[in-house]
Design a protein around this motif. Structure first.
Motif, PDB file in Angstrom:
ATOM      1  N   SER A  95      55.323  26.994  -9.553  1.00 37.16           N
ATOM      2  CA  SER A  95      55.919  26.196 -10.627  1.00 37.16           C
ATOM      3  C   SER A  95      57.404  25.914 -10.404  1.00 37.16           C
ATOM      4  O   SER A  95      58.019  25.168 -11.164  1.00 37.16           O
ATOM      5  CB  SER A  95      55.736  26.900 -11.974  1.00 37.16           C
ATOM      6  N   ASP A  96      57.985  26.500  -9.343  1.00 32.40           N
ATOM      7  CA  ASP A  96      59.394  26.256  -9.030  1.00 32.40           C
ATOM      8  C   ASP A  96      59.578  24.872  -8.403  1.00 32.40           C
ATOM      9  O   ASP A  96      58.626  24.257  -7.932  1.00 32.40           O
ATOM     10  CB  ASP A  96      59.933  27.320  -8.076  1.00 32.40           C
ATOM     11  N   THR A  97      60.803  24.410  -8.368  1.00 34.33           N
ATOM     12  CA  THR A  97      61.094  23.111  -7.750  1.00 34.33           C
ATOM     13  C   THR A  97      61.964  23.254  -6.509  1.00 34.33           C
ATOM     14  O   THR A  97      62.321  22.256  -5.889  1.00 34.33           O
ATOM     15  CB  THR A  97      61.798  22.169  -8.743  1.00 34.33           C
ATOM     16  N   GLU A  98      62.299  24.488  -6.147  1.00 34.28           N
ATOM     17  CA  GLU A  98      63.029  24.714  -4.891  1.00 34.28           C
ATOM     18  C   GLU A  98      62.723  26.111  -4.384  1.00 34.28           C
ATOM     19  O   GLU A  98      62.320  27.000  -5.138  1.00 34.28           O
ATOM     20  CB  GLU A  98      64.529  24.509  -5.060  1.00 34.28           C
ATOM     21  N   THR A  99      62.904  26.275  -3.076  1.00 29.43           N
ATOM     22  CA  THR A  99      62.666  27.563  -2.434  1.00 29.43           C
ATOM     23  C   THR A  99      63.444  27.616  -1.132  1.00 29.43           C
ATOM     24  O   THR A  99      63.869  26.594  -0.602  1.00 29.43           O
ATOM     25  CB  THR A  99      61.157  27.780  -2.189  1.00 29.43           C
ATOM     26  N   VAL A 100      63.607  28.827  -0.603  1.00 33.79           N
ATOM     27  CA  VAL A 100      64.328  29.037   0.649  1.00 33.79           C
ATOM     28  C   VAL A 100      63.377  29.675   1.655  1.00 33.79           C
ATOM     29  O   VAL A 100      62.658  30.634   1.320  1.00 33.79           O
ATOM     30  CB  VAL A 100      65.560  29.953   0.431  1.00 33.79           C
ATOM     31  N   CYS A 101      63.361  29.170   2.883  1.00 30.81           N
ATOM     32  CA  CYS A 101      62.543  29.760   3.938  1.00 30.81           C
ATOM     33  C   CYS A 101      63.117  31.137   4.295  1.00 30.81           C
ATOM     34  O   CYS A 101      64.319  31.264   4.550  1.00 30.81           O
ATOM     35  CB  CYS A 101      62.527  28.868   5.173  1.00 30.81           C
ATOM     36  N   SER A 102      62.264  32.126   4.334  1.00 30.06           N
ATOM     37  CA  SER A 102      62.713  33.491   4.622  1.00 30.06           C
ATOM     38  C   SER A 102      63.125  33.690   6.079  1.00 30.06           C
ATOM     39  O   SER A 102      63.807  34.656   6.394  1.00 30.06           O
ATOM     40  CB  SER A 102      61.617  34.493   4.249  1.00 30.06           C
ATOM     41  N   TYR A 103      62.742  32.781   6.973  1.00 31.15           N
ATOM     42  CA  TYR A 103      63.131  32.897   8.379  1.00 31.15           C
ATOM     43  C   TYR A 103      64.440  32.183   8.692  1.00 31.15           C
ATOM     44  O   TYR A 103      65.319  32.731   9.325  1.00 31.15           O
ATOM     45  CB  TYR A 103      62.032  32.350   9.302  1.00 31.15           C
ATOM     46  N   CYS A 104      64.545  30.928   8.273  1.00 29.48           N
ATOM     47  CA  CYS A 104      65.693  30.118   8.704  1.00 29.48           C
ATOM     48  C   CYS A 104      66.663  29.790   7.574  1.00 29.48           C
ATOM     49  O   CYS A 104      67.677  29.146   7.799  1.00 29.48           O
ATOM     50  CB  CYS A 104      65.216  28.835   9.373  1.00 29.48           C
ATOM     51  N   SER A 105      66.342  30.213   6.364  1.00 32.42           N
ATOM     52  CA  SER A 105      67.191  30.011   5.183  1.00 32.42           C
ATOM     53  C   SER A 105      67.384  28.546   4.805  1.00 32.42           C
ATOM     54  O   SER A 105      68.333  28.207   4.100  1.00 32.42           O
ATOM     55  CB  SER A 105      68.554  30.687   5.366  1.00 32.42           C
ATOM     56  N   LEU A 119      66.918  25.447   2.587  1.00 29.27           N
ATOM     57  CA  LEU A 119      66.604  25.212   1.187  1.00 29.27           C
ATOM     58  C   LEU A 119      65.732  23.969   1.087  1.00 29.27           C
ATOM     59  O   LEU A 119      66.102  22.902   1.589  1.00 29.27           O
ATOM     60  CB  LEU A 119      67.889  25.017   0.369  1.00 29.27           C
ATOM     61  N   PHE A 120      64.572  24.116   0.473  1.00 31.00           N
ATOM     62  CA  PHE A 120      63.658  23.004   0.238  1.00 31.00           C
ATOM     63  C   PHE A 120      63.640  22.706  -1.251  1.00 31.00           C
ATOM     64  O   PHE A 120      63.526  23.630  -2.068  1.00 31.00           O
ATOM     65  CB  PHE A 120      62.239  23.352   0.690  1.00 31.00           C
ATOM     66  N   LYS A 121      63.757  21.427  -1.594  1.00 33.63           N
ATOM     67  CA  LYS A 121      63.685  21.002  -3.001  1.00 33.63           C
ATOM     68  C   LYS A 121      62.559  19.994  -3.139  1.00 33.63           C
ATOM     69  O   LYS A 121      62.468  19.033  -2.363  1.00 33.63           O
ATOM     70  CB  LYS A 121      65.007  20.380  -3.454  1.00 33.63           C
ATOM     71  N   TYR A 122      61.718  20.219  -4.138  1.00 33.40           N
ATOM     72  CA  TYR A 122      60.608  19.309  -4.409  1.00 33.40           C
ATOM     73  C   TYR A 122      61.122  18.030  -5.048  1.00 33.40           C
ATOM     74  O   TYR A 122      61.929  18.058  -5.975  1.00 33.40           O
ATOM     75  CB  TYR A 122      59.600  19.987  -5.339  1.00 33.40           C
ATOM     76  N   ASP A 123      60.653  16.894  -4.526  1.00 30.52           N
ATOM     77  CA  ASP A 123      61.004  15.580  -5.066  1.00 30.52           C
ATOM     78  C   ASP A 123      59.708  14.822  -5.322  1.00 30.52           C
ATOM     79  O   ASP A 123      59.059  14.365  -4.370  1.00 30.52           O
ATOM     80  CB  ASP A 123      61.891  14.824  -4.081  1.00 30.52           C
ATOM     81  N   PRO A 124      59.284  14.708  -6.580  1.00 31.34           N
ATOM     82  CA  PRO A 124      58.005  14.054  -6.870  1.00 31.34           C
ATOM     83  C   PRO A 124      57.959  12.570  -6.503  1.00 31.34           C
ATOM     84  O   PRO A 124      56.874  11.988  -6.458  1.00 31.34           O
ATOM     85  CB  PRO A 124      57.834  14.257  -8.383  1.00 31.34           C
ATOM     86  N   SER A 125      59.092  11.963  -6.207  1.00 29.89           N
ATOM     87  CA  SER A 125      59.081  10.557  -5.796  1.00 29.89           C
ATOM     88  C   SER A 125      58.661  10.402  -4.329  1.00 29.89           C
ATOM     89  O   SER A 125      58.363   9.292  -3.889  1.00 29.89           O
ATOM     90  CB  SER A 125      60.455   9.909  -6.012  1.00 29.89           C
ATOM     91  N   LEU A 126      58.616  11.501  -3.584  1.00 30.91           N
ATOM     92  CA  LEU A 126      58.180  11.476  -2.183  1.00 30.91           C
ATOM     93  C   LEU A 126      56.689  11.766  -2.106  1.00 30.91           C
ATOM     94  O   LEU A 126      56.146  12.508  -2.932  1.00 30.91           O
ATOM     95  CB  LEU A 126      58.933  12.525  -1.364  1.00 30.91           C
ATOM     96  N   LYS A 127      56.024  11.217  -1.106  1.00 31.08           N
ATOM     97  CA  LYS A 127      54.617  11.537  -0.860  1.00 31.08           C
ATOM     98  C   LYS A 127      54.549  12.916  -0.206  1.00 31.08           C
ATOM     99  O   LYS A 127      55.540  13.423   0.331  1.00 31.08           O
ATOM    100  CB  LYS A 127      53.988  10.477   0.034  1.00 31.08           C
ATOM    101  N   ALA A 128      53.363  13.517  -0.216  1.00 33.29           N
ATOM    102  CA  ALA A 128      53.192  14.894   0.277  1.00 33.29           C
ATOM    103  C   ALA A 128      53.707  15.092   1.703  1.00 33.29           C
ATOM    104  O   ALA A 128      54.217  16.151   2.034  1.00 33.29           O
ATOM    105  CB  ALA A 128      51.732  15.301   0.190  1.00 33.29           C
ATOM    106  N   TYR A 129      53.587  14.084   2.550  1.00 32.33           N
ATOM    107  CA  TYR A 129      53.990  14.218   3.956  1.00 32.33           C
ATOM    108  C   TYR A 129      55.335  13.568   4.238  1.00 32.33           C
ATOM    109  O   TYR A 129      55.637  13.251   5.379  1.00 32.33           O
ATOM    110  CB  TYR A 129      52.900  13.648   4.865  1.00 32.33           C
ATOM    111  N   GLU A 130      56.143  13.393   3.212  1.00 32.57           N
ATOM    112  CA  GLU A 130      57.460  12.788   3.381  1.00 32.57           C
ATOM    113  C   GLU A 130      58.549  13.807   3.090  1.00 32.57           C
ATOM    114  O   GLU A 130      58.339  14.776   2.356  1.00 32.57           O
ATOM    115  CB  GLU A 130      57.635  11.598   2.437  1.00 32.57           C
ATOM    116  N   ALA A 131      59.702  13.562   3.689  1.00 32.16           N
ATOM    117  CA  ALA A 131      60.872  14.408   3.460  1.00 32.16           C
ATOM    118  C   ALA A 131      62.109  13.527   3.483  1.00 32.16           C
ATOM    119  O   ALA A 131      62.091  12.412   4.004  1.00 32.16           O
ATOM    120  CB  ALA A 131      60.991  15.478   4.535  1.00 32.16           C
ATOM    121  N   ARG A 132      63.149  14.029   2.896  1.00 31.45           N
ATOM    122  CA  ARG A 132      64.455  13.386   2.993  1.00 31.45           C
ATOM    123  C   ARG A 132      65.424  14.437   3.460  1.00 31.45           C
ATOM    124  O   ARG A 132      65.619  15.422   2.749  1.00 31.45           O
ATOM    125  CB  ARG A 132      64.858  12.805   1.630  1.00 31.45           C
TER     126      ARG A 132
END
Length: 86
Positions: free
Chosen positions: A45-55, A57-70
């Motif tokens: 249910s969160d909208t952001e998280t940090v990778c435990s390996y490389c740190s 920061l990922f933020k969820y953006d509902p305007s992007l498709k599942a396989y897209e990133a900015r």
């Protein structure tokens, strides 16, 4: 998403934040051969998280498709040869 598998993202550009269109994805750190173990991340249910390996920061953006990133260059799509070698 099942037809393509799980989206994979990397941070070769070294950006402070990667906006993604999926809440469940894999972080690989950098493109092979410099990748870290491929970590499955589920934001729940969160909208952001940090990778435990490389740190990264990922933020969820509902305007992007599942396989897209900015930025877009942070999407990793392995070719068949790379997948077969693993």
């Amino acid at each position: 998403m099942a037809d393509k598998g799980t989206p994979h993202f990397h941070n070769d550009p070294g950006v402070p934040v990667i906006h993604v269109g999926a809440k469940e994805f894999m972080c690989i750190g950098a493109t092979p051969p410099f990748d870290h173990p491929h970590i499955f991340i589920d934001m729940g249910s969160d909208t952001e998280t940090v990778c435990s390996y490389c740190s990264t920061l990922f933020k969820y953006d509902p305007s992007l498709k599942a396989y897209e990133a900015r930025p877009a260059e942070c999407v990793w799509e392995p070719d068949d040869a790379a997948v077969a070698a693993r």
